[in-house]
Design a protein around this motif. Structure first.
Motif, mmCIF file in Angstrom:
data_model
loop_
_atom_site.group_PDB
_atom_site.id
_atom_site.type_symbol
_atom_site.label_atom_id
_atom_site.label_comp_id
_atom_site.label_asym_id
_atom_site.label_seq_id
_atom_site.Cartn_x
_atom_site.Cartn_y
_atom_site.Cartn_z
ATOM 1 N N SER A 45 56.613 38.048 34.736
ATOM 2 C CA SER A 45 56.369 38.024 36.178
ATOM 3 C C SER A 45 57.078 39.179 36.871
ATOM 4 O O SER A 45 56.520 39.823 37.771
ATOM 5 C CB SER A 45 56.845 36.685 36.750
ATOM 6 N N GLN A 46 58.304 39.487 36.425
ATOM 7 C CA GLN A 46 59.051 40.586 37.028
ATOM 8 C C GLN A 46 58.392 41.935 36.745
ATOM 9 O O GLN A 46 58.338 42.811 37.616
ATOM 10 C CB GLN A 46 60.492 40.560 36.502
ATOM 11 N N LEU A 47 57.877 42.112 35.536
ATOM 12 C CA LEU A 47 57.198 43.363 35.195
ATOM 13 C C LEU A 47 55.883 43.502 35.957
ATOM 14 O O LEU A 47 55.493 44.601 36.351
ATOM 15 C CB LEU A 47 56.951 43.441 33.688
ATOM 16 N N HIS A 48 55.183 42.382 36.149
ATOM 17 C CA HIS A 48 53.960 42.425 36.952
ATOM 18 C C HIS A 48 54.276 42.869 38.388
ATOM 19 O O HIS A 48 53.513 43.638 38.988
ATOM 20 C CB HIS A 48 53.283 41.056 36.961
ATOM 21 N N LEU A 66 53.450 45.134 28.596
ATOM 22 C CA LEU A 66 53.820 45.545 29.951
ATOM 23 C C LEU A 66 55.013 46.496 29.939
ATOM 24 O O LEU A 66 55.041 47.490 30.669
ATOM 25 C CB LEU A 66 54.158 44.309 30.794
ATOM 26 N N LYS A 67 55.977 46.196 29.088
ATOM 27 C CA LYS A 67 57.183 47.025 29.019
ATOM 28 C C LYS A 67 56.847 48.443 28.543
ATOM 29 O O LYS A 67 57.326 49.436 29.110
ATOM 30 C CB LYS A 67 58.200 46.374 28.076
ATOM 31 N N ILE A 68 56.001 48.540 27.521
ATOM 32 C CA ILE A 68 55.616 49.853 26.991
ATOM 33 C C ILE A 68 54.817 50.638 28.024
ATOM 34 O O ILE A 68 55.057 51.839 28.249
ATOM 35 C CB ILE A 68 54.805 49.682 25.684
ATOM 36 N N GLU A 69 53.864 49.973 28.685
ATOM 37 C CA GLU A 69 53.020 50.649 29.671
ATOM 38 C C GLU A 69 53.845 51.185 30.850
ATOM 39 O O GLU A 69 53.676 52.338 31.268
ATOM 40 C CB GLU A 69 51.945 49.689 30.178
ATOM 41 N N LEU A 70 54.737 50.338 31.387
ATOM 42 C CA LEU A 70 55.543 50.769 32.534
ATOM 43 C C LEU A 70 56.540 51.859 32.139
ATOM 44 O O LEU A 70 56.764 52.808 32.892
ATOM 45 C CB LEU A 70 56.280 49.571 33.135
ATOM 46 N N SER A 71 57.144 51.723 30.972
ATOM 47 C CA SER A 71 58.090 52.742 30.510
ATOM 48 C C SER A 71 57.400 54.086 30.352
ATOM 49 O O SER A 71 57.961 55.132 30.723
ATOM 50 C CB SER A 71 58.726 52.317 29.184
ATOM 51 N N HIS A 72 56.185 54.068 29.835
ATOM 52 C CA HIS A 72 55.431 55.308 29.640
ATOM 53 C C HIS A 72 54.987 55.889 30.984
ATOM 54 O O HIS A 72 55.124 57.098 31.231
ATOM 55 C CB HIS A 72 54.215 55.043 28.756
ATOM 56 N N GLU A 73 54.472 55.035 31.867
ATOM 57 C CA GLU A 73 53.958 55.504 33.149
ATOM 58 C C GLU A 73 55.066 56.084 34.024
ATOM 59 O O GLU A 73 54.864 57.103 34.698
ATOM 60 C CB GLU A 73 53.264 54.356 33.881
ATOM 61 N N LEU A 74 56.241 55.453 34.008
ATOM 62 C CA LEU A 74 57.345 55.909 34.852
ATOM 63 C C LEU A 74 58.312 56.826 34.108
ATOM 64 O O LEU A 74 59.280 57.302 34.695
ATOM 65 C CB LEU A 74 58.123 54.701 35.396
ATOM 66 N N GLN A 75 58.056 57.022 32.799
ATOM 67 C CA GLN A 75 58.921 57.846 31.938
ATOM 68 C C GLN A 75 60.358 57.328 31.954
ATOM 69 O O GLN A 75 61.317 58.091 32.097
ATOM 70 C CB GLN A 75 58.872 59.316 32.366
ATOM 71 N N LEU A 76 60.479 56.011 31.831
ATOM 72 C CA LEU A 76 61.791 55.365 31.835
ATOM 73 C C LEU A 76 62.432 55.444 30.457
ATOM 74 O O LEU A 76 61.751 55.456 29.436
ATOM 75 C CB LEU A 76 61.663 53.895 32.241
ATOM 76 N N LEU A 101 56.791 44.766 39.358
ATOM 77 C CA LEU A 101 57.073 46.200 39.341
ATOM 78 C C LEU A 101 55.778 46.997 39.193
ATOM 79 O O LEU A 101 55.601 48.039 39.845
ATOM 80 C CB LEU A 101 58.032 46.531 38.195
ATOM 81 N N GLY A 102 54.860 46.492 38.384
ATOM 82 C CA GLY A 102 53.572 47.166 38.210
ATOM 83 C C GLY A 102 52.783 47.241 39.502
ATOM 84 O O GLY A 102 52.145 48.265 39.796
ATOM 85 N N ARG A 103 52.822 46.163 40.284
ATOM 86 C CA ARG A 103 52.113 46.166 41.571
ATOM 87 C C ARG A 103 52.724 47.185 42.525
ATOM 88 O O ARG A 103 52.009 47.869 43.257
ATOM 89 C CB ARG A 103 52.141 44.761 42.185
ATOM 90 N N LEU A 104 54.052 47.292 42.505
ATOM 91 C CA LEU A 104 54.713 48.265 43.362
ATOM 92 C C LEU A 104 54.335 49.690 42.953
ATOM 93 O O LEU A 104 54.145 50.558 43.811
ATOM 94 C CB LEU A 104 56.235 48.081 43.297
ATOM 95 N N VAL A 105 54.205 49.915 41.663
ATOM 96 C CA VAL A 105 53.799 51.243 41.170
ATOM 97 C C VAL A 105 52.421 51.607 41.700
ATOM 98 O O VAL A 105 52.161 52.753 42.097
ATOM 99 C CB VAL A 105 53.811 51.270 39.628
ATOM 100 N N GLN A 106 51.520 50.617 41.721
ATOM 101 C CA GLN A 106 50.160 50.868 42.207
ATOM 102 C C GLN A 106 50.140 51.102 43.720
ATOM 103 O O GLN A 106 49.380 51.938 44.224
ATOM 104 C CB GLN A 106 49.258 49.673 41.859
ATOM 105 N N GLN A 107 50.996 50.373 44.455
ATOM 106 C CA GLN A 107 50.980 50.460 45.915
ATOM 107 C C GLN A 107 51.720 51.681 46.443
ATOM 108 O O GLN A 107 51.299 52.301 47.418
ATOM 109 C CB GLN A 107 51.603 49.178 46.507
ATOM 110 N N ARG A 108 52.859 52.025 45.811
ATOM 111 C CA ARG A 108 53.688 53.123 46.311
ATOM 112 C C ARG A 108 54.089 54.071 45.185
ATOM 113 O O ARG A 108 55.278 54.197 44.847
ATOM 114 C CB ARG A 108 54.946 52.548 46.986
#
Length: 484
Positions: free
Chosen positions: A238-241, A212-222, A243-250
């Motif tokens: 749970s916290q990363l999930h 999850l950390k790698i996917e979100l970091s790559h998607e958001l270029q963090l 954040l992932g839902r927020l990325v999908q929604q907004r």
């Protein structure tokens, strides 16, 4: 026959007395509310070291209380705990304690009780907290004088009882446990199996967390994703999930996070270091507002950097820095206000520092100190309320020592990393790390002594160098840096 009958009657009497003093787990939590309020880590946000000590001690205390409630639980070891207690009115106490100027005191005590009621009374009295509310619970609570006795039992059994029945004498067990100091080897012997079991159980979640950390970091270029506190792996997932839902929604509100670091912490905003803080208790609506405000935060950050430069010019070129590991996690607004107040005081005092005379030196600004000091790494720790004249004298007097410490810091960091790498390889550890409150000098000393030992128990484990012995919920082994 008479002795046997007397023995049975005494045993029945003991059971009746103990049953009349039984305290449920829920009652214990209610009784300890004043204690939790006085030591809860959330109230120590401005004191990261003390906060971490309380977090670790609460974990060990909760484990002790859980064991007391297990059916048939007999074996136990005295548990020494240290807490920083928020001080409302200084009281004298018989326990070992020390007061600070920051509104709290350090309290150390040892638990060796076998029932919840005695344990609760021990904790409250050790911290100089009232025990009157315990009397209102549905238990026949005994005076604390009895609770503080050696084994907390209303009946003192004759030694012949243990010889006759074969039961272990708790007084002898306690004395023996107190005589034998906990050593690293003995503690690993007792806790390795539990740690391995917890670690194996956590492995699937650890892999999920990394994914999850790698996917979100790559998607958001963090730049990075971090956590302020040592939450469990499941909590972090749970916290990363979320954040992932927020990325999908907004997805449109996350366009300004490129190159930034996200920190999951207790409140939302932007940190003094320029990292995006997401409060773990906040809902998506609050996180959304933070992402929408990022352009304004970036403007404030530029003003903050300009303010640091102005302070540097007034102090002979000394560099103003912010060190997350050593300072409270301040918001950008809080840090800007502290810098601005300090700058105005310096500007009005017109201190005669020669331009660039202190170039190469560093300082951090602190709001909970009253006198300046010099850190082992060479940076000055300057209170926001420091008298300008005293500040000038202190910096002049310590400038050379600060330069020497800065040079030593570079070598110390190299040595620390080399020892961590060597120890990790030597013991086949999966990970070796330290808590922020453990200094580099302490870590170096710890690793050097570890390398002199043969420790097959550590293969594949996660080892954390701390101030206490404990096994974390995901199987990480925590040992004190000054282990015996």
């Amino acid at each position: 026959f008479y002795y046997f009958v007397r023995l049975c009657l005494d045993k029945i009497l003991l059971q009746c007395v103990l049953q009349s003093r039984t305290l449920s787990g829920a009652d214990a939590i209610n009784a300890l509310r004043p204690f939790y309020f006085a030591v809860h880590p959330d109230f120590f946000g401005q004191h990261p070291k003390e906060r971490e000590v309380n977090e670790n001690s609460l974990k060990r205390l909760n484990g002790y209380l859980e064991n007391l409630q297990k059916p048939g639980f007999r074996s136990f070891k005295p548990t020494q705990l240290t807490f920083y207690v928020r001080e409302r009115e200084p009281n004298s106490s018989n326990v070992q304690e020390s007061f600070s100027a920051s509104g709290f005191r350090a309290v150390s005590f040892t638990l060796h009780t076998r029932d919840l009621l005695s344990t609760v009374l021990d904790i409250l009295n050790s911290c100089s907290l009232s025990t009157e509310h315990v009397q209102s619970l549905n238990v026949n609570s005994q005076p604390h004088k009895e609770a503080k006795s050696t084994v907390n039992r209303p009946i003192k059994w004759d030694k012949t009882y243990y010889s006759f029945t074969g039961f272990k004498d708790p007084e002898e067990e306690l004395e023996q446990a107190q005589r034998v100091e906990t050593t690293l080897i003995s503690w690993l012997d007792d806790n390795e199996a539990s740690a391995v079991k917890k670690l194996k159980k956590s492995l699937p979640l650890r892999k999920e967390l990394e994914r999850l950390k790698i996917e979100l970091s790559h998607e958001l270029q963090l730049s990075d994703i971090r956590w302020q506190r040592s939450w469990g792996i499941a909590h972090r997932c749970s916290q990363l999930h979320s954040l992932g839902r927020l990325v999908q929604q907004r997805p449109e509100i996350l366009k300004n996070v490129k190159g930034r670091t996200v920190i999951f912490t207790d409140r939302s905003g932007m940190s003094a270091a320029g990292h995006i803080m997401l409060g773990t208790m906040d809902v998506h609506h609050h996180w959304t507002k933070i992402f929408e405000r990022l352009p304004n935060y970036y403007k404030l950050q530029k003003r903050l950097l300009l303010l640091e430069d102005r302070i540097s010019q007034l102090l002979g070129g000394i560099q103003v820095i912010y060190i997350e590991e050593l300072q409270p996690l301040l918001t950008l607004e809080e840090y800007y206000e502290a810098l601005n107040s300090f700058y105005n005081k310096l500007r009005d005092s017109r201190l005669p520092f020669h331009p660039r005379s202190l170039r190469g030196l560093q300082m951090i600004l602190e709001s909970d100190r009253y006198a300046p000091s010099l850190h082992e790494f060479g940076h000055f720790m300057i209170p926001t309320v420091c008298d300008p004249a005293a500040l000038q004298w202190f910096i002049f007097a310590k400038a050379q020592e600060a330069r020497e410490n800065l040079k030593r810091k570079e070598q110390m960091m190299i040595t620390e990393k080399e020892l961590i790498d060597t120890s990790t390889e030597r013991f086949s550890l999966d990970r070796l790390y330290k808590e922020p409150s453990v200094s580099s000098a302490q870590m170096i000393d710890c690793c050097k002594r570890l390398l002199e030992e043969s420790l097959p128990y550590l293969q594949g484990m996660h080892l954390c160098i701390s101030h206490f012995y404990s096994v974390l919920q995901d199987g990480d082994l925590c040992i004190p840096w000054n282990w015996k």
